[in-house]
Scaffold this motif. Sequence first.
Motif, short mmCIF file in Angstrom:
data_model
loop_
_atom_site.label_atom_id
_atom_site.label_comp_id
_atom_site.label_asym_id
_atom_site.label_seq_id
_atom_site.Cartn_x
_atom_site.Cartn_y
_atom_site.Cartn_z
N ASP A 49 0.85 -1.19 0.01
CA ASP A 49 -0.15 0.05 0.07
C ASP A 49 0.83 1.22 0.07
OD1 ASP A 49 -2.26 -1.58 -0.07
OD2 ASP A 49 -2.46 -1.84 2.21
N MET A 50 1.52 1.30 -1.12
CA MET A 50 2.60 2.43 -1.26
C MET A 50 2.20 3.26 -2.58
SD MET A 50 5.82 1.02 0.20
CE MET A 50 6.95 2.58 0.26
N LEU A 51 2.50 4.46 -2.46
CA LEU A 51 2.51 5.47 -3.59
C LEU A 51 3.51 6.46 -4.09
CD1 LEU A 51 -0.29 6.02 -5.53
CD2 LEU A 51 -0.55 8.03 -4.09
N SER A 52 3.92 6.40 -5.22
CA SER A 52 5.23 7.22 -5.70
C SER A 52 4.69 8.39 -5.92
CB SER A 52 5.76 6.66 -6.84
OG SER A 52 5.18 6.70 -8.08
N LEU A 53 5.41 9.50 -5.49
CA LEU A 53 5.11 10.95 -5.59
C LEU A 53 6.44 11.69 -6.12
CD1 LEU A 53 3.09 10.90 -2.47
CD2 LEU A 53 2.31 11.54 -4.65
N HIS A 54 6.36 12.98 -6.48
CA HIS A 54 7.12 13.87 -7.01
C HIS A 54 8.23 14.29 -6.06
CE1 HIS A 54 8.89 17.62 -8.39
NE2 HIS A 54 9.12 17.12 -9.66
N SER A 55 7.90 14.43 -4.82
CA SER A 55 8.72 14.72 -3.56
C SER A 55 8.00 13.99 -2.39
CB SER A 55 8.90 16.11 -3.48
OG SER A 55 7.73 16.71 -3.14
N GLY A 56 8.91 13.83 -1.31
CA GLY A 56 8.62 13.61 -0.09
C GLY A 56 7.61 14.50 0.57
N THR A 57 7.83 15.98 0.18
CA THR A 57 6.66 17.14 0.57
C THR A 57 5.60 16.66 0.15
OG1 THR A 57 8.78 18.68 0.46
CG2 THR A 57 6.60 19.35 0.76
N ASP A 58 5.26 16.57 -0.91
CA ASP A 58 4.14 15.88 -1.71
C ASP A 58 3.26 14.84 -0.85
OD1 ASP A 58 4.68 17.73 -3.55
OD2 ASP A 58 5.16 16.00 -5.19
N ALA A 59 4.29 13.84 -0.21
CA ALA A 59 3.74 12.62 0.39
C ALA A 59 3.20 13.09 1.62
CB ALA A 59 5.07 11.61 0.55
N LEU A 60 4.03 14.17 2.42
CA LEU A 60 3.78 14.66 3.50
C LEU A 60 2.16 15.27 3.38
CD1 LEU A 60 6.81 16.27 4.77
CD2 LEU A 60 5.27 14.67 6.46
N HIS A 61 1.79 16.27 2.46
CA HIS A 61 0.98 16.88 2.27
C HIS A 61 -0.32 16.09 2.28
CE1 HIS A 61 -1.51 20.00 -0.50
NE2 HIS A 61 -2.01 19.84 0.76
N ILE A 62 -0.18 14.72 1.31
CA ILE A 62 -1.28 13.75 1.18
C ILE A 62 -1.61 13.16 2.53
CG2 ILE A 62 -1.96 11.71 -0.11
CD1 ILE A 62 -0.81 12.79 -2.64
N ALA A 63 -0.60 12.91 3.22
CA ALA A 63 -0.67 12.24 4.57
C ALA A 63 -1.51 12.87 5.32
CB ALA A 63 0.71 11.83 5.10
N PHE A 64 -1.26 14.40 5.44
CA PHE A 64 -2.16 15.32 6.32
C PHE A 64 -3.49 15.29 5.89
CE2 PHE A 64 2.15 17.54 7.41
CZ PHE A 64 2.37 16.96 8.59
N ILE A 65 -3.72 15.28 4.64
CA ILE A 65 -5.21 15.22 4.02
C ILE A 65 -5.84 13.97 4.37
CG2 ILE A 65 -6.57 15.21 1.93
CD1 ILE A 65 -4.43 16.80 0.58
N LEU A 66 -5.09 12.67 4.11
CA LEU A 66 -5.81 11.28 4.55
C LEU A 66 -5.96 11.58 5.92
CD1 LEU A 66 -3.55 9.10 2.51
CD2 LEU A 66 -5.80 10.00 2.10
N ALA A 67 -5.16 12.04 6.91
CA ALA A 67 -5.41 12.09 8.35
C ALA A 67 -6.41 13.24 8.72
CB ALA A 67 -4.08 12.59 8.87
N GLY A 68 -6.90 13.94 7.89
CA GLY A 68 -7.94 14.73 8.23
C GLY A 68 -7.74 16.22 8.56
N VAL A 69 -6.50 16.55 8.31
CA VAL A 69 -6.10 17.78 8.67
C VAL A 69 -6.82 18.87 8.01
CG1 VAL A 69 -4.28 19.44 9.01
CG2 VAL A 69 -3.96 16.89 9.69
N LYS A 70 -7.23 20.04 8.54
CA LYS A 70 -8.10 21.00 7.79
C LYS A 70 -7.57 22.36 8.48
CE LYS A 70 -12.18 18.40 6.29
NZ LYS A 70 -11.68 17.28 6.52
#
Length: 362
Positions: A49-70
Amino acid sequence: MIPLVKPFIPPREVLIPELEKILYSGYIATGQAVDDFENDFKRYIGNQDMLSLHSGTDALHIAFILAGVKPGDEVISTPMTAEPTNTAIAMMGAKVVWGDVDPRNGLLDPESIKNLITEKTKAIVFVDYAGMVGDIAGFRKISEETGVPFIEDAAHALGSKFDGKMTGCNAPYTVFSLQAIKHLTTVDGGFLAMQNNEELDRARKLRWFGLDKKRSRLENDITEVGYKYAMNNVNATIGLVQMQYIEENVGRYIANGKYYDNELANVDGVTLPYYYPGAEASYWLYTMKVERRNEFIKMMEANGVAASPLHHRSDTHSIFKESRRELPGMEEWYSSFVHIPCGWWVTEEDRCKIVEQIKKGW
């Protein structure tokens, strides 16, 4: 000068023919090479269950979205990290709440955050700083008690382990960076690992404008704002070639780190970091505390060895002024920690020289 960081680039005769194939194939955006690299990386980590991305920062951003941060929410984080860990929180419109670090290793201390969790807290992010693995057992317990998910920023920690399982398998969300000077580089790139397979499809859509790439654009309906975060075939091709060397290269970081652990254990003026039970570091940087740090750095550099604290504490940036608070553990750690070269380029002769210089004193 033996450098503190250095990119590993595969031999020209191995890498360049593969790059030429992809560059002139007509398919340089996201395609089969990305899929192939993703699959190789998943096998290495042991998590599908992994996803490649353009950068680690992109990965952080998506992780925060999935965690429900608003916007208006709070995220507990560490000041001992590179800037993107915390600027990604600001990207969400959320407030950083600083936890304190364990002064024995500079890693976020679970005990310091228990009283910081409120109804506004939507995530906890900790960093496996310099390849040392955070107190996963401690964060897991807090998460189970409060329902607040934790995010493991493993940008420095590819190849590390906890309780025998590779980093990338131990947290609800784990972020990897493949930026230029990391254990494995694709020039720029990143991965997001998850434990909930049901979130993978949503993450894929977030990676590509909110579109479902399994369907044609004519059949798509965007239901959530997404981003242009996908890796391309060129970066992925570099990654595919790099995977041929990953075991050897990460192994050299670890072998050098363990050598320092053994040889510097009882040296005057040196305090080695504390490793949590079950944690196996991957030593992206070798980290320790030294007395009279400025003198130590000057001595090392005079003998041809780079040494530096390298990272600026995040809590002093003006963008986070509303989050500032007293952090005694950070003060203690930040005053004396330093890094010495530990990577794939450090030969057995080099590491012996480094240890000998340190033992002579400064």
